[in-house]
Design a protein around this motif. Structure first.
Motif, PDB file in Angstrom:
ATOM      1  N   MET A  39       0.889  -1.094  -0.074  1.00  0.00           N
ATOM      2  CA  MET A  39       0.166   0.109   0.018  1.00  0.00           C
ATOM      3  C   MET A  39       0.905   1.351   0.018  1.00  0.00           C
ATOM      4  SD  MET A  39      -2.981   1.201   2.624  1.00  0.00           S
ATOM      5  CE  MET A  39      -4.023  -0.206   2.170  1.00  0.00           C
ATOM      6  N   ASP A  40       0.439   2.237  -0.700  1.00  0.00           N
ATOM      7  CA  ASP A  40       0.968   3.653  -0.781  1.00  0.00           C
ATOM      8  C   ASP A  40       1.145   4.142   0.697  1.00  0.00           C
ATOM      9  OD1 ASP A  40       1.698   3.472  -3.217  1.00  0.00           O
ATOM     10  OD2 ASP A  40       0.012   4.753  -4.042  1.00  0.00           O
ATOM     11  N   THR A  41       2.023   5.110   0.996  1.00  0.00           N
ATOM     12  CA  THR A  41       2.029   5.790   2.233  1.00  0.00           C
ATOM     13  C   THR A  41       1.678   7.235   2.006  1.00  0.00           C
ATOM     14  OG1 THR A  41       4.291   6.311   2.307  1.00  0.00           O
ATOM     15  CG2 THR A  41       3.572   4.233   3.161  1.00  0.00           C
ATOM     16  N   ARG A  42       1.114   7.941   3.170  1.00  0.00           N
ATOM     17  CA  ARG A  42       1.068   9.300   2.926  1.00  0.00           C
ATOM     18  C   ARG A  42       1.667  10.057   4.283  1.00  0.00           C
ATOM     19  NH1 ARG A  42      -5.206  10.342   0.736  1.00  0.00           N
ATOM     20  NH2 ARG A  42      -4.844   9.613  -1.474  1.00  0.00           N
ATOM     21  N   LYS A  43       1.731  11.354   3.916  1.00  0.00           N
ATOM     22  CA  LYS A  43       2.251  12.143   5.130  1.00  0.00           C
ATOM     23  C   LYS A  43       1.350  12.934   5.848  1.00  0.00           C
ATOM     24  CE  LYS A  43       7.207  12.064   3.636  1.00  0.00           C
ATOM     25  NZ  LYS A  43       8.229  12.889   2.877  1.00  0.00           N
ATOM     26  N   GLY A  70       1.250  15.272   9.355  1.00  0.00           N
ATOM     27  CA  GLY A  70       2.248  16.421   9.916  1.00  0.00           C
ATOM     28  C   GLY A  70       3.394  16.043  10.378  1.00  0.00           C
ATOM     29  N   GLU A  71       4.613  16.856  10.639  1.00  0.00           N
ATOM     30  CA  GLU A  71       5.700  16.760  11.460  1.00  0.00           C
ATOM     31  C   GLU A  71       6.468  15.347  11.122  1.00  0.00           C
ATOM     32  OE1 GLU A  71       6.704  19.011  13.964  1.00  0.00           O
ATOM     33  OE2 GLU A  71       5.348  20.154  12.850  1.00  0.00           O
ATOM     34  N   GLY A  72       6.505  15.074   9.979  1.00  0.00           N
ATOM     35  CA  GLY A  72       7.114  13.926   9.420  1.00  0.00           C
ATOM     36  C   GLY A  72       6.462  12.650   9.709  1.00  0.00           C
ATOM     37  N   LEU A  73       5.161  12.588  10.125  1.00  0.00           N
ATOM     38  CA  LEU A  73       4.502  11.257  10.415  1.00  0.00           C
ATOM     39  C   LEU A  73       4.161  10.720   8.977  1.00  0.00           C
ATOM     40  CD1 LEU A  73       3.390   9.351  12.355  1.00  0.00           C
ATOM     41  CD2 LEU A  73       1.589  10.688  12.613  1.00  0.00           C
ATOM     42  N   GLU A  74       4.684   9.604   8.885  1.00  0.00           N
ATOM     43  CA  GLU A  74       4.438   8.949   7.566  1.00  0.00           C
ATOM     44  C   GLU A  74       3.828   7.545   7.852  1.00  0.00           C
ATOM     45  OE1 GLU A  74       6.423   7.508   3.155  1.00  0.00           O
ATOM     46  OE2 GLU A  74       7.368   8.708   4.724  1.00  0.00           O
ATOM     47  N   VAL A  75       2.386   7.103   7.452  1.00  0.00           N
ATOM     48  CA  VAL A  75       1.724   6.177   7.598  1.00  0.00           C
ATOM     49  C   VAL A  75       1.124   5.491   6.255  1.00  0.00           C
ATOM     50  CG1 VAL A  75       0.982   6.875   9.885  1.00  0.00           C
ATOM     51  CG2 VAL A  75      -0.469   7.538   8.007  1.00  0.00           C
ATOM     52  N   SER A  76       0.590   4.469   6.468  1.00  0.00           N
ATOM     53  CA  SER A  76      -0.212   3.670   5.137  1.00  0.00           C
ATOM     54  C   SER A  76      -1.272   4.717   4.872  1.00  0.00           C
ATOM     55  CB  SER A  76      -0.606   2.357   5.777  1.00  0.00           C
ATOM     56  OG  SER A  76      -1.533   2.480   6.722  1.00  0.00           O
ATOM     57  N   ALA A  77      -1.646   4.811   3.921  1.00  0.00           N
ATOM     58  CA  ALA A  77      -2.553   5.660   2.990  1.00  0.00           C
ATOM     59  C   ALA A  77      -4.035   5.380   3.642  1.00  0.00           C
ATOM     60  CB  ALA A  77      -2.392   5.495   1.563  1.00  0.00           C
ATOM     61  N   ILE A  98      -1.792  -2.183   5.724  1.00  0.00           N
ATOM     62  CA  ILE A  98      -2.147  -1.118   6.653  1.00  0.00           C
ATOM     63  C   ILE A  98      -1.274  -1.268   7.855  1.00  0.00           C
ATOM     64  CG2 ILE A  98      -3.870  -0.569   8.418  1.00  0.00           C
ATOM     65  CD1 ILE A  98      -5.995  -1.368   6.266  1.00  0.00           C
ATOM     66  N   THR A  99      -0.723   0.107   7.952  1.00  0.00           N
ATOM     67  CA  THR A  99       0.336   0.230   9.412  1.00  0.00           C
ATOM     68  C   THR A  99      -0.180   1.037  10.124  1.00  0.00           C
ATOM     69  OG1 THR A  99       1.549   1.915   8.024  1.00  0.00           O
ATOM     70  CG2 THR A  99       2.228  -0.626   7.853  1.00  0.00           C
ATOM     71  N   ARG A 115       5.006  -4.578  16.499  1.00  0.00           N
ATOM     72  CA  ARG A 115       4.902  -3.489  17.088  1.00  0.00           C
ATOM     73  C   ARG A 115       5.912  -2.546  16.447  1.00  0.00           C
ATOM     74  NH1 ARG A 115       4.164   1.107  17.712  1.00  0.00           N
ATOM     75  NH2 ARG A 115       4.307   2.389  19.478  1.00  0.00           N
ATOM     76  N   LYS A 116       6.837  -2.746  16.105  1.00  0.00           N
ATOM     77  CA  LYS A 116       8.087  -2.054  15.642  1.00  0.00           C
ATOM     78  C   LYS A 116       7.578  -1.527  14.083  1.00  0.00           C
ATOM     79  CE  LYS A 116      11.557  -5.642  14.111  1.00  0.00           C
ATOM     80  NZ  LYS A 116      12.804  -6.066  14.280  1.00  0.00           N
ATOM     81  N   HIS A 117       6.842  -2.192  13.568  1.00  0.00           N
ATOM     82  CA  HIS A 117       6.592  -1.946  11.986  1.00  0.00           C
ATOM     83  C   HIS A 117       5.192  -1.091  12.207  1.00  0.00           C
ATOM     84  CE1 HIS A 117       9.602  -4.841  10.961  1.00  0.00           C
ATOM     85  NE2 HIS A 117       8.787  -5.741  11.660  1.00  0.00           N
ATOM     86  N   VAL A 118       4.508  -0.751  13.049  1.00  0.00           N
ATOM     87  CA  VAL A 118       3.276  -0.202  12.980  1.00  0.00           C
ATOM     88  C   VAL A 118       3.200   1.164  13.686  1.00  0.00           C
ATOM     89  CG1 VAL A 118       1.990  -2.362  12.357  1.00  0.00           C
ATOM     90  CG2 VAL A 118       2.256  -1.359  14.700  1.00  0.00           C
ATOM     91  N   THR A 119       2.206   2.039  13.440  1.00  0.00           N
ATOM     92  CA  THR A 119       1.900   3.250  13.880  1.00  0.00           C
ATOM     93  C   THR A 119       0.656   3.125  14.761  1.00  0.00           C
ATOM     94  OG1 THR A 119       3.041   4.668  12.423  1.00  0.00           O
ATOM     95  CG2 THR A 119       1.497   5.660  13.806  1.00  0.00           C
ATOM     96  N   ILE A 120       0.831   3.501  16.300  1.00  0.00           N
ATOM     97  CA  ILE A 120      -0.597   3.336  17.080  1.00  0.00           C
ATOM     98  C   ILE A 120      -0.761   4.457  17.636  1.00  0.00           C
ATOM     99  CG2 ILE A 120      -1.336   2.240  19.185  1.00  0.00           C
ATOM    100  CD1 ILE A 120       0.400  -0.110  18.869  1.00  0.00           C
ATOM    101  N   ALA A 121      -2.053   4.752  17.401  1.00  0.00           N
ATOM    102  CA  ALA A 121      -2.815   6.170  17.852  1.00  0.00           C
ATOM    103  C   ALA A 121      -3.559   5.905  18.913  1.00  0.00           C
ATOM    104  CB  ALA A 121      -3.231   6.970  16.775  1.00  0.00           C
TER     105      ALA A 121
END
Length: 322
Positions: free
Chosen positions: A1-5, A7-14, A47-48, A73-79
């Motif tokens: 999957m593509d990623t999107r940015k 703010g503040e350099g936070l890049e996640v799955s689209a 999805i990350t 855990r080290k491969h994903v972004t958790i909010a």
């Protein structure tokens, strides 16, 4: 999957995954085994970006998400999110009793969320709702301190107005604002989205499928009693019947284009900007795959115009909340 940015350099799955439903918001909560299969299945499909909150459950949601994502855990972004007060002892089932973004409470929630998630740092910490009793500068300053301590990486806000976003951003840069945004909820377009783009902040739309209504699979009067959507004005009575007719027109358009209404609605959100990362929620792998396919659809300007013609936001009836 593509990623999107954002703010503040936070890049996640689209496309992200909203995890509210795993703890029981739209029916019984999932078993931990089913939650593991859903979240890890999402990761295997690209999805990350995973979104939860302390009040999902309450508290159960973070525990389930943390356990499911532990091996990756080290491969994903958790909010996750803070900002509410629950009654009495912090345990599942306690009702929400109001807002609470006092600095000491934010710190308490952050440390409790870290423990429930089983991690040493929260990637994105949102204020879940604005607390009118606490200056937003104090909230942003508290999160700034948590970032300095290494407990949090990025600061986010949810359902916040443009003026408060601007004031918070001056104290601690905001990476993302989460708000409801879909074909039938477009309030953020007035002042919030322009402000985010001016400041370089990403938008994370929750309920991009209208809490399932835009899929055509959710009908007024057919929701179970333990499904909280049954009390929402848009899902009930004459408003629900009127809105269903709009969705049926969207479904007819989707059929002509060889996709589902859900895919068309999600693709519309994805096409509103590369700084937008929707987080549709689901409990089923097949719906997850449908959403992922929808996120990959390319729409032309004429396609977008057709979608808005059959689903004009001004004709949607009923409020978002009871």
């Amino acid at each position: 999957m593509d990623t999107r940015k954002l703010g503040e350099g936070l890049e996640v799955s689209a496309l992200g995954l909203g995890c509210m439903s795993v703890s029981g918001a739209y029916g019984p909560k999932l078993s931990q085994e089913d939650c593991n299969a859903l979240l890890r299945g999402a990761y295997e499909r690209g999805i990350t970006f995973f979104d939860t909150a302390e009040i999902y459950g309450p508290f159960i949601g973070e525990e389930m998400v943390g356990a499911a994502l532990a091996p990756i855990r080290k491969h994903v972004t958790i909010a996750t999110k803070f900002g509410f007060r629950t009654g009495g002892k912090a345990e599942p089932g306690k009702p929400i009793q109001g807002f609470d973004s006092r600095p000491e409470h934010i710190s308490e929630v952050c440390h409790a969320s870290l423990a429930r998630l089983g991690t040493d740092c929260i990637d994105l910490l949102y204020q879940h709702r604005v607390d009118p009793e606490v200056p937003i500068e104090d909230v942003a300053g508290t999160v700034r301190d948590l970032i300095a301590e290494g407990k949090v990486r990025h600061f986010g806000m949810s359902e916040a107005p443009a003026d408060l976003i601007r004031r918070a951003h001056a104290v601690q840069p905001v990476a993302a604002v989460q708000s409801e945004y879909s074909l039938w909820t477009r309030d953020v377009e007035d002042t919030v989205l322009p402000t985010l783009r001016e400041l370089g902040i990403g938008l994370v739309p929750y309920s991009p499928l209208g809490r399932g209504f835009l899929t055509g699979n959710v009908k007024p009067g057919e929701l179970a009693g333990d499904d909280w959507r049954s009390n929402m004005p848009r899902f009930k009575g004459e408003a629900g019947a009127h809105n269903l007719r709009l969705v049926e027109a969207l479904q007819a358009l989707a059929v002509r284009k060889g996709v589902t209404a859900a895919q068309l609605a999600l693709a519309w959100v994805m096409h509103q900007g590369d700084d937008i990362v929707p987080i549709p929620s689901t409990r089923r792998i097949e719906r997850l795959e449908e959403n992922i396919a929808g996120a990959a659809i390319t729409l032309s300007p004429s396609d977008l115009a057709e979608i808005e013609q059959v689903m004009p936001a001004r004709e949607v009836q009923g409020g978002r909340y009871a």
